[in-house]
Design a protein around this motif. Structure first.
Motif, PDB file in Angstrom:
ATOM      1  N   VAL A  23      26.985 -24.960  51.649  1.00  0.00           N
ATOM      2  CA  VAL A  23      28.149 -24.073  51.719  1.00  0.00           C
ATOM      3  C   VAL A  23      28.067 -23.171  52.955  1.00  0.00           C
ATOM      4  N   ASN A  24      26.970 -22.463  53.111  1.00  0.00           N
ATOM      5  CA  ASN A  24      26.881 -21.500  54.213  1.00  0.00           C
ATOM      6  C   ASN A  24      26.688 -22.167  55.568  1.00  0.00           C
ATOM      7  N   CYS A  25      25.852 -23.192  55.648  1.00  0.00           N
ATOM      8  CA  CYS A  25      25.577 -23.843  56.930  1.00  0.00           C
ATOM      9  C   CYS A  25      26.600 -24.929  57.263  1.00  0.00           C
ATOM     10  N   LEU A  26      26.804 -25.883  56.352  1.00  0.00           N
ATOM     11  CA  LEU A  26      27.666 -27.035  56.633  1.00  0.00           C
ATOM     12  C   LEU A  26      29.128 -26.815  56.224  1.00  0.00           C
ATOM     13  N   GLU A  27      29.439 -25.663  55.674  1.00  0.00           N
ATOM     14  CA  GLU A  27      30.810 -25.257  55.357  1.00  0.00           C
ATOM     15  C   GLU A  27      31.504 -26.105  54.296  1.00  0.00           C
ATOM     16  N   PHE A  28      30.733 -26.637  53.342  1.00  0.00           N
ATOM     17  CA  PHE A  28      31.330 -27.253  52.163  1.00  0.00           C
ATOM     18  C   PHE A  28      31.896 -26.123  51.300  1.00  0.00           C
ATOM     19  N   LYS A  29      32.828 -26.447  50.440  1.00  0.00           N
ATOM     20  CA  LYS A  29      33.433 -25.486  49.520  1.00  0.00           C
ATOM     21  C   LYS A  29      33.048 -25.849  48.093  1.00  0.00           C
ATOM     22  N   LEU A  30      32.975 -24.843  47.241  1.00  0.00           N
ATOM     23  CA  LEU A  30      32.715 -25.099  45.829  1.00  0.00           C
ATOM     24  C   LEU A  30      33.961 -25.701  45.195  1.00  0.00           C
ATOM     25  N   GLY A  31      33.832 -26.912  44.664  1.00  0.00           N
ATOM     26  CA  GLY A  31      34.942 -27.549  43.971  1.00  0.00           C
ATOM     27  C   GLY A  31      34.875 -27.293  42.474  1.00  0.00           C
ATOM     28  N   TYR A  32      33.677 -27.137  41.977  1.00  0.00           N
ATOM     29  CA  TYR A  32      33.401 -26.824  40.572  1.00  0.00           C
ATOM     30  C   TYR A  32      32.088 -26.066  40.573  1.00  0.00           C
ATOM     31  N   GLU A  33      31.980 -25.075  39.697  1.00  0.00           N
ATOM     32  CA  GLU A  33      30.708 -24.368  39.611  1.00  0.00           C
ATOM     33  C   GLU A  33      30.426 -23.899  38.204  1.00  0.00           C
TER      34      GLU A  33
END
Length: 123
Positions: A23-33
């Motif tokens: 999330v922080n480095c590769l900029e993925f987003k949380l889709g479910y948590e």
């Protein structure tokens, strides 16, 4: 037979390590948590990519995944990551390198030894 996506599972002793990398480095987003449960997990997504992250010490101790991410602009990815998160650059492939199989690559490694190889194939 037709498949549309490959969605790997990655296990961490502490799921926060996975969130820092993806999330922080590769900029993925949380889709479910479900990060506050007894067995924290989440799905991280970016473009057409997705990964399941799980907090499970037993499986994390047994598995050290290596994942390849393809890009069309390796210079842009390298510039951004090396500036924002240089601590993730893998010591064995910390600069963009032309590999014998024809791909230009650099690699990331988090503090749990999950390895991400960023690659761009010659056009």
């Amino acid at each position: 037979m037709h498949f549309t996506k490959l969605i790997p599972n990655i296990f961490y002793e502490n799921i926060k390590d996975g969130l820092e990398l993806f999330v922080n480095c590769l900029e993925f987003k949380l889709g479910y948590e479900d990060l506050e449960s007894k067995n924290p997990s989440c799905i991280v997504e970016k473009d057409s990519l997705a990964l399941f992250l799980f907090q499970n010490k037993e499986f994390a101790d047994k598995d050290r995944p290596e994942i390849r991410l393809h890009t069309d602009n390796i210079e842009e990815a390298y510039a951004k990551i090396s500036k924002s998160h240089p601590q993730f650059l893998h010591p064995n492939l910390k600069i963009i390198t032309l590999r014998p199989w024809g791909a230009r690559e650099f690699a990331l490694r988090d503090n749990t030894d999950v390895c991400i190889i960023i690659q761009q194939w010659k056009k």
